[in-house]
Design an enzyme around this catalytic site. Sequence first.
Site, PDB file in Angstrom:
ATOM      1  NE  ARG A 158      -2.429  -1.827   3.133  1.00  0.00           N
ATOM      2  CZ  ARG A 158      -2.949  -2.055   4.334  1.00  0.00           C
ATOM      3  NH1 ARG A 158      -4.096  -1.520   4.653  1.00  0.00           N
ATOM      4  NH2 ARG A 158      -2.326  -2.813   5.203  1.00  0.00           N
ATOM      5  CE  LYS A 161     -10.055   4.537   1.371  1.00  0.00           C
ATOM      6  NZ  LYS A 161      -9.806   3.168   1.815  1.00  0.00           N
TER       7      LYS A 161
HETATM    8  C1  R5P Z   1      -7.033   0.730   0.394  1.00  0.00           C
HETATM    9  O1  R5P Z   1      -7.116   1.307  -0.637  1.00  0.00           O
HETATM   10  C2  R5P Z   1      -7.532  -0.669   0.533  1.00  0.00           C
HETATM   11  O2  R5P Z   1      -8.107  -1.127  -0.647  1.00  0.00           O
HETATM   12  C3  R5P Z   1      -8.530  -0.788   1.663  1.00  0.00           C
HETATM   13  O3  R5P Z   1      -9.692  -0.032   1.340  1.00  0.00           O
HETATM   14  C4  R5P Z   1      -7.959  -0.271   2.940  1.00  0.00           C
HETATM   15  O4  R5P Z   1      -6.662  -0.746   3.134  1.00  0.00           O
HETATM   16  C5  R5P Z   1      -8.828  -0.697   4.096  1.00  0.00           C
HETATM   17  O5  R5P Z   1      -8.242  -0.198   5.252  1.00  0.00           O
HETATM   18  P1  R5P Z   1      -9.096   0.054   6.548  1.00  0.00           P
HETATM   19  O6  R5P Z   1      -9.864  -1.209   6.829  1.00  0.00           O
HETATM   20  O7  R5P Z   1      -8.044   0.347   7.595  1.00  0.00           O
HETATM   21  O8  R5P Z   1      -9.993   1.214   6.302  1.00  0.00           O
END
Ligand code: R5P
Length: 291
Positions: A92, A189
């Site tokens: 990530r 988001k």
């Molecule tokens: C980020 O882009 C990933 O696809 C997930 O949406 C993210 O890592 C989810 O993280 P969390 O559960 O901490 O919000």
Amino acid sequence: MTTLIGLFDSDALATSIAKKTGMEKMALDLHRFPDGEWRVRLPGTPAQEVILVCSLHQPNEKTIALFLLCSLLREMGVTHITLIAPYLAYMRQDIAFHPGEGVSARYFARLISGMVDRLVTIDPHLHRIPALDNVYSIPCLTLHAAPVLGAWLREHLPTAALIGPDAESAQWVSEVAGSAGLPFTVLSKERLGDREVRIAVPAIASWQGRPVVLVDDMISTGRTLMAVATQLRAQGVANIRALCVHALHDEDAASRMVASGIGTVLSCNTVVHGSNAIDITDLLVSAMKTA
Ligand code: R5P
């Protein structure tokens, strides 16, 4: 001949692979000294080709153990090591988001490429890095769980409507929806911090009555899906579930997700987790047969 070795909680997956392929599985004796250091020991001599199965959630300690094991294997004459990492860590941080930050995805790729000869993984978080080959210098096989997730939805939730919470999820939710023949939408988001996100959820009146399934590649803190669920619940949507490939979240996050309105979280067993509902052994085995 190939020897299969499972590490940490991926040992069960290695056993399933061994049963389905007839490969010889060797037990690894991984001892942890009181100060936290590892000692690796193998009870016999492995074949010249070895397949390691090690999902890399909570990766830091595992990576050192992997390094020690790979070093031992090389000393024992092993000429080819494949790493099956159903969940691949450190993907990530794929750019420097702020001045002075390191690009962990690139550095971790360099480390793993120096340890093994081939990498097999499932749905790595490829976003700003388009393919693993861009950062890994060894051959990489990227498998996709979307058809397996789609088949599961077709069988268990054939009237569902799917939501991807952010732009990154578009690649997963669109494939899963296509494979299941279900409607989907993708939201956008804004990440404000590790545990803070902002997502605007439009009114989804046209989906009234359908179970809504939030689809993402991974759940970490659960905040992304909670932000969506809370707004859906405010709109009167009662039947909300979450479906992910990699479940990285702990029990606290799981309880908070339930409190936000997510009835059930379902995941693949790429990471051993209480939410596991979908087995990816066959996906790995068929890829091993064709590779
Ligand atoms: C980020 O882009 C990933 O696809 C997930 O949406 C993210 O890592 C989810 O993280 P969390 O559960 O901490 O919000």
